[in-house]
Scaffold this motif. Structure first.
Motif, short mmCIF file in Angstrom:
data_model
loop_
_atom_site.label_atom_id
_atom_site.label_comp_id
_atom_site.label_asym_id
_atom_site.label_seq_id
_atom_site.Cartn_x
_atom_site.Cartn_y
_atom_site.Cartn_z
N LYS A 1 -11.95 -0.48 -1.10
CA LYS A 1 -12.71 -0.75 -2.33
C LYS A 1 -11.81 -0.70 -3.57
CE LYS A 1 -17.46 0.45 -1.13
NZ LYS A 1 -18.58 1.37 -1.36
N LYS A 2 -10.90 0.23 -3.59
CA LYS A 2 -9.97 0.36 -4.72
C LYS A 2 -9.11 -0.90 -4.86
CE LYS A 2 -6.01 3.19 -6.25
NZ LYS A 2 -4.92 2.21 -6.14
N PHE A 3 -8.54 -1.34 -3.75
CA PHE A 3 -7.68 -2.52 -3.79
C PHE A 3 -8.48 -3.80 -4.04
CE2 PHE A 3 -4.64 0.05 -0.93
CZ PHE A 3 -3.96 0.55 -2.04
N ALA A 4 -9.74 -3.81 -3.62
CA ALA A 4 -10.61 -4.97 -3.87
C ALA A 4 -10.87 -5.11 -5.37
CB ALA A 4 -11.92 -4.83 -3.11
N ARG A 5 -11.12 -3.99 -6.03
CA ARG A 5 -11.34 -4.01 -7.48
C ARG A 5 -10.10 -4.55 -8.20
NH1 ARG A 5 -14.77 -4.57 -11.66
NH2 ARG A 5 -13.94 -3.56 -13.52
N GLU A 6 -8.93 -4.14 -7.75
CA GLU A 6 -7.68 -4.65 -8.32
C GLU A 6 -7.53 -6.15 -8.05
OE1 GLU A 6 -4.51 -2.18 -6.83
OE2 GLU A 6 -5.37 -0.36 -7.69
N ALA A 7 -7.96 -6.57 -6.85
CA ALA A 7 -7.89 -7.99 -6.48
C ALA A 7 -8.78 -8.85 -7.38
CB ALA A 7 -8.29 -8.17 -5.02
N GLN A 8 -9.94 -8.29 -7.77
CA GLN A 8 -10.87 -9.01 -8.64
C GLN A 8 -10.17 -9.41 -9.95
OE1 GLN A 8 -14.90 -7.52 -9.04
NE2 GLN A 8 -14.88 -7.78 -11.25
N LEU A 9 -9.45 -8.46 -10.55
CA LEU A 9 -8.79 -8.70 -11.83
C LEU A 9 -7.52 -9.53 -11.67
CD1 LEU A 9 -9.32 -5.13 -13.34
CD2 LEU A 9 -10.72 -7.17 -13.68
N GLU A 10 -6.82 -9.31 -10.56
CA GLU A 10 -5.60 -10.07 -10.28
C GLU A 10 -5.91 -11.55 -10.04
OE1 GLU A 10 -2.29 -10.44 -6.74
OE2 GLU A 10 -3.38 -8.55 -6.92
N GLU A 11 -6.97 -11.81 -9.27
CA GLU A 11 -7.35 -13.19 -8.96
C GLU A 11 -7.69 -13.96 -10.24
OE1 GLU A 11 -10.10 -16.53 -8.01
OE2 GLU A 11 -10.54 -14.74 -9.16
N ARG A 12 -8.29 -13.26 -11.20
CA ARG A 12 -8.68 -13.89 -12.47
C ARG A 12 -7.46 -14.42 -13.23
NH1 ARG A 12 -12.67 -10.27 -15.67
NH2 ARG A 12 -13.89 -10.86 -13.85
N GLU A 13 -6.39 -13.62 -13.23
CA GLU A 13 -5.15 -14.05 -13.91
C GLU A 13 -4.51 -15.22 -13.17
OE1 GLU A 13 -4.21 -12.99 -16.95
OE2 GLU A 13 -6.15 -11.98 -16.78
N THR B 1 -7.83 -17.13 -4.68
CA THR B 1 -8.61 -16.22 -3.84
C THR B 1 -7.85 -15.84 -2.58
OG1 THR B 1 -9.72 -18.13 -2.82
CG2 THR B 1 -10.87 -17.07 -4.65
N VAL B 2 -7.08 -16.79 -2.04
CA VAL B 2 -6.26 -16.52 -0.85
C VAL B 2 -5.14 -15.55 -1.20
CG1 VAL B 2 -4.71 -17.55 0.87
CG2 VAL B 2 -6.79 -18.77 0.20
N ALA B 3 -4.43 -15.83 -2.31
CA ALA B 3 -3.31 -14.99 -2.73
C ALA B 3 -3.76 -13.56 -3.04
CB ALA B 3 -2.63 -15.60 -3.95
N ALA B 4 -4.90 -13.42 -3.73
CA ALA B 4 -5.39 -12.09 -4.11
C ALA B 4 -5.79 -11.29 -2.87
CB ALA B 4 -6.57 -12.21 -5.06
N THR B 5 -6.39 -11.95 -1.88
CA THR B 5 -6.78 -11.27 -0.64
C THR B 5 -5.54 -10.86 0.16
OG1 THR B 5 -8.83 -12.58 -0.59
CG2 THR B 5 -8.23 -11.43 1.43
N GLU B 6 -4.54 -11.74 0.18
CA GLU B 6 -3.28 -11.41 0.87
C GLU B 6 -2.60 -10.20 0.21
OE1 GLU B 6 -1.78 -15.67 2.76
OE2 GLU B 6 -1.32 -15.22 0.67
N ASN B 7 -2.61 -10.16 -1.12
CA ASN B 7 -2.00 -9.04 -1.84
C ASN B 7 -2.76 -7.74 -1.59
OD1 ASN B 7 -0.03 -10.70 -2.84
ND2 ASN B 7 -0.97 -10.96 -4.85
N LEU B 8 -4.07 -7.83 -1.49
CA LEU B 8 -4.89 -6.67 -1.11
C LEU B 8 -4.40 -6.14 0.24
CD1 LEU B 8 -8.83 -6.56 -1.16
CD2 LEU B 8 -7.52 -5.68 0.76
N GLY B 9 -4.16 -7.06 1.17
CA GLY B 9 -3.69 -6.68 2.51
C GLY B 9 -2.33 -5.99 2.48
N LYS B 10 -1.44 -6.51 1.62
CA LYS B 10 -0.09 -5.90 1.51
C LYS B 10 -0.18 -4.47 0.97
CE LYS B 10 2.21 -10.33 0.82
NZ LYS B 10 2.63 -11.29 -0.21
N LYS B 11 -1.04 -4.28 -0.03
CA LYS B 11 -1.22 -2.94 -0.61
C LYS B 11 -1.79 -1.98 0.43
CE LYS B 11 -2.14 -4.41 -5.36
NZ LYS B 11 -3.18 -4.47 -6.41
#
Length: 334
Positions: A268-280, A48-58
């Motif tokens: 919102k767009k990057f959050a949706r991507e984060a949802q799927l990325e965090e799952r992997e 969850t931390v990594a996915a949120t950080e990646n959202l921030g980078k995007k």
């Protein structure tokens, strides 16, 4: 010039000046630089931390550095209860939080906190990715009590029991043990129905409470059990998988309303991507956690037949189920 004509001319200039000024406000507002403070109770590297950080980078790349995310993991800004309150008032802008902690604030969301609601994690994921998932996120955003905008779901696997005393193989093994649960009446009632003693406690207090014997055990997913070091104090982990509670990434509504529509859409767009990325990320992290627990000598107990555990929580379903029965039926049909 007559005074009357002068007043008319002045008024016209004033109105025109105001009108001309308006378009200039919108770009200025849209272009405001902001570093969003994000909080998570979990440590660096956690999915969850990594996915949120990646959202921030995007977000930073897409806005040429105008918008960014500053991550505060490991409970630096407080436990879930405290950080929810800080996000509501706008001191924190972005927060990853368990739906278990959101239940007392947005009652509609409590439906996914029911024990043994989901058949498995794949079932929970289908719910999150579909119309019901979006509806529940919208309910958080629409709640006048919350003061939050729900951006997306994040996986947190299935929760199981762990303790310092003995392996739990049957429901009888829970008797007399004090288990920490998230501060939500559903979970306290669930633990009591299973035969243990439910103790509501903040996640930030669990490790020391296990070490000092204030509690005998807790319940959580494998990564939380291992990467928050609970496994060093509680060596018995029993795969009851009694709860599959999703997590949500939320934004402070106070901060959200100051953003332009374009910026909101981008987040919102990057959050949706984060949802799927965090799952992997989660799948790999869960495997690592179980390997680490086994290597440390923890006893992992498989529960072949969960029927006795499922039957024991019937009083919880009788008490809370009727309120959510329509949504429960829809979720079970997914």
């Amino acid at each position: 010039m007559k005074r009357r004509d002068f007043i008319k001319l002045s008024a016209g200039i004033g109105a025109a000046g105001l009108t001309m000024g308006l378009p200039a406000l919108t770009p200025a507002r849209a272009q405001a630089k902001a570093a969003f403070k994000a909080s998570d109770v979990q440590p660096p590297g956690y999915p969850t931390v990594a996915a949120t950080e990646n959202l921030g980078k995007k977000l930073e790349a897409a806005t040429n550095g105008r918008l960014s995310v500053q991550m505060f993991p490991s409970m630096q800004l407080g436990g879930e209860k405290e950080t929810i309150e800080q996000t509501q008032i706008g001191a924190i802008q972005m927060l990853r939080v368990s739906v278990g902690s959101m239940g007392p604030i947005v009652d509609d969301i409590n439906v996914v906190n029911m024990p043994f609601l989901f058949k498995n994690t794949a079932h929970a994921q289908r719910m999150m990715d579909g119309p019901i998932g979006q509806e529940l996120l919208d309910n958080i955003t629409a709640s006048p009590n919350a003061g939050l905008v729900a951006l997306c779901w994040m996986d947190s696997g299935a929760r199981s029991l762990y303790n310092t005393k003995r392996p739990i193989k049957t429901i009888e093994d829970l008797k007399g043990l004090k288990f920490r649960v998230i501060g939500n009446p559903i979970f306290v009632d669930m633990m009591n129905a299973l035969g243990g003693n439910g103790v509501a406690m903040g996640y930030d207090q669990v490790f020391s409470a296990l070490q000092t014997g204030v509690i005998d055990g807790a319940e959580n997913n494998p990564p939380s059990y291992v990467f928050s070091n609970h496994y060093t104090a509680a060596k018995y982990y029993s795969l009851t998988e009694h709860l599959i509670i999703p997590e949500v990434l939320v934004f402070s509504k106070k901060a959200w309303t100051s953003l332009s529509n374009d910026d909101q859409a981008l987040i919102k767009k990057f959050a949706r991507e984060a949802q799927l990325e965090e799952r992997e990320l989660w799948k790999k992290y869960e495997t690592q956690a179980m390997e680490k627990a086994k290597a440390a000598g923890c006893e992992i107990v498989e529960i072949a037949d969960k029927a006795t555990f499922q039957n024991a929580v019937k009083p919880v379903w009788d008490k809370y189920g009727p309120k959510y029965q329509d949504m429960i039926k829809r979720i079970q049909a997914v």
